[in-house]
Design a protein around this motif. Structure first.
Motif, PDB file in Angstrom:
ATOM      1  N   UNK A 147       3.019  -3.282  -5.543  1.00 47.57           N
ATOM      2  CA  UNK A 147       4.351  -3.678  -5.097  1.00 47.57           C
ATOM      3  C   UNK A 147       5.096  -4.362  -6.242  1.00 47.57           C
ATOM      4  N   UNK A 148       6.341  -3.967  -6.433  1.00 50.29           N
ATOM      5  CA  UNK A 148       7.200  -4.617  -7.406  1.00 50.29           C
ATOM      6  C   UNK A 148       8.049  -5.697  -6.738  1.00 50.29           C
ATOM      7  N   UNK A 149       8.453  -5.409  -5.510  1.00 52.23           N
ATOM      8  CA  UNK A 149       9.247  -6.346  -4.721  1.00 52.23           C
ATOM      9  C   UNK A 149       9.166  -5.921  -3.260  1.00 52.23           C
ATOM     10  N   UNK A 150      10.107  -6.343  -2.456  1.00 49.73           N
ATOM     11  CA  UNK A 150      10.032  -6.086  -1.012  1.00 49.73           C
ATOM     12  C   UNK A 150      10.321  -4.640  -0.629  1.00 49.73           C
ATOM     13  N   UNK A 151      10.890  -3.855  -1.506  1.00 47.32           N
ATOM     14  CA  UNK A 151      11.184  -2.459  -1.146  1.00 47.32           C
ATOM     15  C   UNK A 151      10.932  -1.453  -2.269  1.00 47.32           C
ATOM     16  N   UNK A 152      10.068  -1.834  -3.220  1.00 49.26           N
ATOM     17  CA  UNK A 152       9.697  -0.907  -4.284  1.00 49.26           C
ATOM     18  C   UNK A 152       8.198  -0.983  -4.582  1.00 49.26           C
ATOM     19  N   UNK A 153       7.623   0.195  -4.860  1.00 55.59           N
ATOM     20  CA  UNK A 153       6.212   0.298  -5.224  1.00 55.59           C
ATOM     21  C   UNK A 153       6.121   1.117  -6.506  1.00 55.59           C
ATOM     22  N   UNK A 154       5.254   0.680  -7.399  1.00 59.10           N
ATOM     23  CA  UNK A 154       5.028   1.421  -8.637  1.00 59.10           C
ATOM     24  C   UNK A 154       3.687   2.133  -8.577  1.00 59.10           C
ATOM     25  N   UNK A 155       3.673   3.378  -9.045  1.00 58.67           N
ATOM     26  CA  UNK A 155       2.433   4.135  -9.183  1.00 58.67           C
ATOM     27  C   UNK A 155       2.597   5.089 -10.360  1.00 58.67           C
ATOM     28  N   UNK A 156       1.626   5.105 -11.249  1.00 53.78           N
ATOM     29  CA  UNK A 156       1.655   6.003 -12.403  1.00 53.78           C
ATOM     30  C   UNK A 156       2.967   5.865 -13.185  1.00 53.78           C
ATOM     31  N   UNK A 157       3.405   4.613 -13.362  1.00 53.82           N
ATOM     32  CA  UNK A 157       4.641   4.303 -14.089  1.00 53.82           C
ATOM     33  C   UNK A 157       5.896   4.894 -13.439  1.00 53.82           C
ATOM     34  N   UNK A 158       5.783   5.251 -12.176  1.00 50.30           N
ATOM     35  CA  UNK A 158       6.934   5.742 -11.419  1.00 50.30           C
ATOM     36  C   UNK A 158       7.268   4.724 -10.332  1.00 50.30           C
ATOM     37  N   UNK A 159       8.548   4.537 -10.069  1.00 50.23           N
ATOM     38  CA  UNK A 159       8.983   3.578  -9.056  1.00 50.23           C
ATOM     39  C   UNK A 159       9.409   4.323  -7.792  1.00 50.23           C
ATOM     40  N   UNK A 163      12.366   2.683   2.510  1.00 53.52           N
ATOM     41  CA  UNK A 163      12.987   1.990   3.633  1.00 53.52           C
ATOM     42  C   UNK A 163      11.921   1.229   4.409  1.00 53.52           C
ATOM     43  N   UNK A 164      10.796   1.917   4.657  1.00 56.26           N
ATOM     44  CA  UNK A 164       9.658   1.315   5.341  1.00 56.26           C
ATOM     45  C   UNK A 164       8.383   1.702   4.588  1.00 56.26           C
ATOM     46  N   UNK A 165       7.339   0.904   4.781  1.00 52.29           N
ATOM     47  CA  UNK A 165       6.046   1.220   4.155  1.00 52.29           C
ATOM     48  C   UNK A 165       4.915   0.882   5.110  1.00 52.29           C
ATOM     49  N   UNK A 166       3.817   1.600   4.947  1.00 51.11           N
ATOM     50  CA  UNK A 166       2.591   1.317   5.710  1.00 51.11           C
ATOM     51  C   UNK A 166       1.447   1.165   4.720  1.00 51.11           C
ATOM     52  N   UNK A 167       0.731   0.058   4.816  1.00 52.08           N
ATOM     53  CA  UNK A 167      -0.453  -0.161   3.988  1.00 52.08           C
ATOM     54  C   UNK A 167      -1.672   0.287   4.789  1.00 52.08           C
ATOM     55  N   UNK A 168      -2.413   1.226   4.234  1.00 53.42           N
ATOM     56  CA  UNK A 168      -3.588   1.771   4.920  1.00 53.42           C
ATOM     57  C   UNK A 168      -4.715   1.933   3.904  1.00 53.42           C
ATOM     58  N   UNK A 169      -5.017   0.846   3.224  1.00 50.90           N
ATOM     59  CA  UNK A 169      -5.955   0.898   2.103  1.00 50.90           C
ATOM     60  C   UNK A 169      -7.422   0.810   2.510  1.00 50.90           C
ATOM     61  N   UNK A 170      -7.699   0.628   3.799  1.00 51.81           N
ATOM     62  CA  UNK A 170      -9.074   0.665   4.268  1.00 51.81           C
ATOM     63  C   UNK A 170      -9.906  -0.539   3.862  1.00 51.81           C
ATOM     64  N   UNK A 171     -11.212  -0.327   3.811  1.00 52.53           N
ATOM     65  CA  UNK A 171     -12.153  -1.407   3.493  1.00 52.53           C
ATOM     66  C   UNK A 171     -13.302  -0.841   2.670  1.00 52.53           C
ATOM     67  N   UNK A 172     -14.078  -1.739   2.112  1.00 54.17           N
ATOM     68  CA  UNK A 172     -15.252  -1.342   1.342  1.00 54.17           C
ATOM     69  C   UNK A 172     -16.443  -2.165   1.817  1.00 54.17           C
ATOM     70  N   UNK A 173     -17.612  -1.819   1.337  1.00 57.41           N
ATOM     71  CA  UNK A 173     -18.818  -2.559   1.725  1.00 57.41           C
ATOM     72  C   UNK A 173     -18.732  -4.002   1.254  1.00 57.41           C
ATOM     73  N   UNK A 174     -19.020  -4.922   2.143  1.00 63.19           N
ATOM     74  CA  UNK A 174     -19.102  -6.333   1.767  1.00 63.19           C
ATOM     75  C   UNK A 174     -20.476  -6.582   1.149  1.00 63.19           C
TER      76      UNK A 174
END
Length: 506
Positions: A147-159, A163-174
């Protein structure tokens, strides 16, 4: 070994990787603005993005590792594949129960079992592939989201503007902080399916669903297995169900150390592990060649720069959401293992549907409205839906429990699968179903009938009117319903019926 801990790189794993993270993939040019940006291409992320695209919305899906998430790659799919092979091995070793000579399997069979696992995973991977989702109108970005701010995300140097976003990053082994564990090596669900040789002795830290499923599978495939559990096996399940699984495991030769914990790991001269276990007032040392850590799940919340978007989170319990799955940023939602206590594929699916409706259409769907079943795929399986008796009591509900033993079911007897029960909890003096637990070889299928009844507010008594094919194990549910109806036959009512029948004989 690939950079995603996928091994060996044979034809099946190459096919898998080509589908879920193609090596030469070029990320698209971002749209001016997206209706929805989804981070994470596990179940919740895939469902969120496909719903949005199917409705004509502009959606971007970001995945830093493998499309399909845990379920496809290191969870449901490979685990159920190996469980089936282990069950066949168990049948072969106990063939005399079915009129055949017993047949011992060999550790030489294990590489072929694991090849089958990889083959099935590769076949299914096309459903979650980059190509499929791109063809359906989703902009797929492979890389790390930030996240860059409240309405922008950066990935692979692209912005990416959203309007809306959903975080669905899951979980890993504890992974618990045990001295010597990291230095001497361990497996998790993310690496155990890379094995190509059968462990001589697999020690499992944790007796929850993953630990129990893998314990039984590897034992049936010929490994010596020890479970070290801090409390009891399947601690979140009905205690009677837990005791049944414990008895089955002991009969199959699995060593179980309940109310115990690993306090240290060291190494022998031949690189085997020495695991020091504290059990009540004694300390024991166990030598094993492999350790599987199955001590729970930890949400994937690091490296997202959530602070920049004003999103509150906890590294142990995940992203904080309200009942609408909305984060502390009103335009950003979360779904699945990164924010929920229900860490199941079907729960992530259901939650994603809620999140999309609420995010895109200002819906008011609530997570708490879901009636969530689940199943642990041991043999027998353990399935549950709704409340346990203790939970109902804490809420002030008076309850009645009706139970039918699977050993009395004709189909179970014909298949020599007589371990288990169907137990239904109802509100006292009513047939309103509050919860149910099923232990049987088909519990995961059977729980659906009771879940359907709960969702549609169908009382237990009405299930007695449903004709079930004979012989099926699901008849046990009808028998439980019959027990409820029988309970309504009070002495007074029985006396009246008796009087009426006597009168009819005149």
């Amino acid at each position: 070994m690939s950079k995603f801990d996928i091994y060996p790189i044979d034809e099946f794993n190459r096919k898998l990787l080509n589908n879920v993270h193609p090596e030469n993939w070029e990320n698209p040019t971002p749209a001016k603005k997206y209706n929805l940006v989804v981070i994470g291409a596990g179940t919740a992320g895939l469902i969120s993005s496909i719903i949005t695209a199917s409705l004509g919305g502009k959606v971007a899906l970001i995945e830093k590792e493998l499309m399909g998430g845990d379920c496809l790659n290191v969870g449901c799919v490979p685990s159920k594949a190996i469980l089936k092979s282990a069950k066949i091995a168990h049948y072969l070793k106990n063939a005399s129960k079915y009129g055949f000579d017993n047949k011992e399997i060999s550790s030489n069979d294990f590489p072929k079992v694991m090849e089958r696992v990889r083959k099935i995973r590769a076949q299914i991977s096309k459903n979650d592939s980059v190509k499929r989702y791109t063809d359906l109108g989703v902009d797929v970005f492979l890389g790390t989201a930030k996240f860059l701010n409240e309405n922008q995300i950066e990935v692979d140097n692209k912005v990416l503007n959203f309007k809306k976003a959903i975080i669905a990053t899951g979980a890993k082994a504890y992974v618990p902080d045990i001295p010597g564990l990291k230095e001497n090596g361990y497996l998790t669900n993310e690496t155990i399916f890379n094995l190509t040789t059968l462990p001589k002795h697999l020690l499992i830290i944790g007796g929850g669903p993953i630990g129990c499923e893998m314990a039984q599978a590897f034992r049936r495939l010929g490994a010596k297995v020890t479970i070290v559990e801090y409390s009891r096996l399947l601690a979140r399940e009905d205690i009677e169900a837990s005791e049944i699984i414990k008895k089955v495991f002991l009969n199959e030769g699995i060593n179980i150390l309940e109310h115990s914990q690993v306090i240290k790991v060291s190494q022998t001269n031949n690189e085997d592990k020495i695991i020091t276990v504290k059990r009540q007032n004694e300390t024991v040392e166990i030598v094993a060649d492999y350790i599987l850590v199955a001590a729970g799940r930890a949400p994937n919340v690091k490296d997202l720069n959530l602070e920049a978007a004003g999103i509150e989170y906890d590294e142990r319990f995940g992203i904080k959401v309200n009942d609408f799955l909305q984060t502390s940023n009103k335009n950003i939602y979360a779904a699945g293992d990164c924010c929920m206590k229900w860490k199941f594929t079907h729960a992530a699916d259901a939650a994603a549907q809620i999140a999309v409706q609420n995010a895109l259409f200002k819906g008011k769907k609530r997570l708490s409205s879901l009636i969530m079943p689940w199943c642990t795929y041991t043999d027998p399986e353990v399935a549950h839906v709704g409340m346990y008796e203790e939970e109902a009591s804490e809420k002030g509900d008076q309850t009645t429990t009706y139970k039918f033993d699977i050993s009395e079911n004709d189909r179970a007897q014909t298949e020599s699968e007589t371990t288990g029960f169907v137990k239904v909890l109802v509100k006292k003096n009513t047939d309103k179903i509050l919860g149910a637990t099923i232990v049987s070889s088909h519990a995961g299928e059977m729980i659906n009938e009771l879940t359907f009844a709960m969702v549609n507010n169908i009382g237990l008594g009405k299930i007695n009117n449903v004709i079930h094919p004979y012989p099926t194990q699901s008849e046990a549910i009808k028998r439980v319903a019959g027990l409820y109806n029988k309970s309504r036959l009070t002495p007074f009512v029985a006396k009246l019926i008796g009087w009426w029948l006597k009168f009819q004989r005149r």
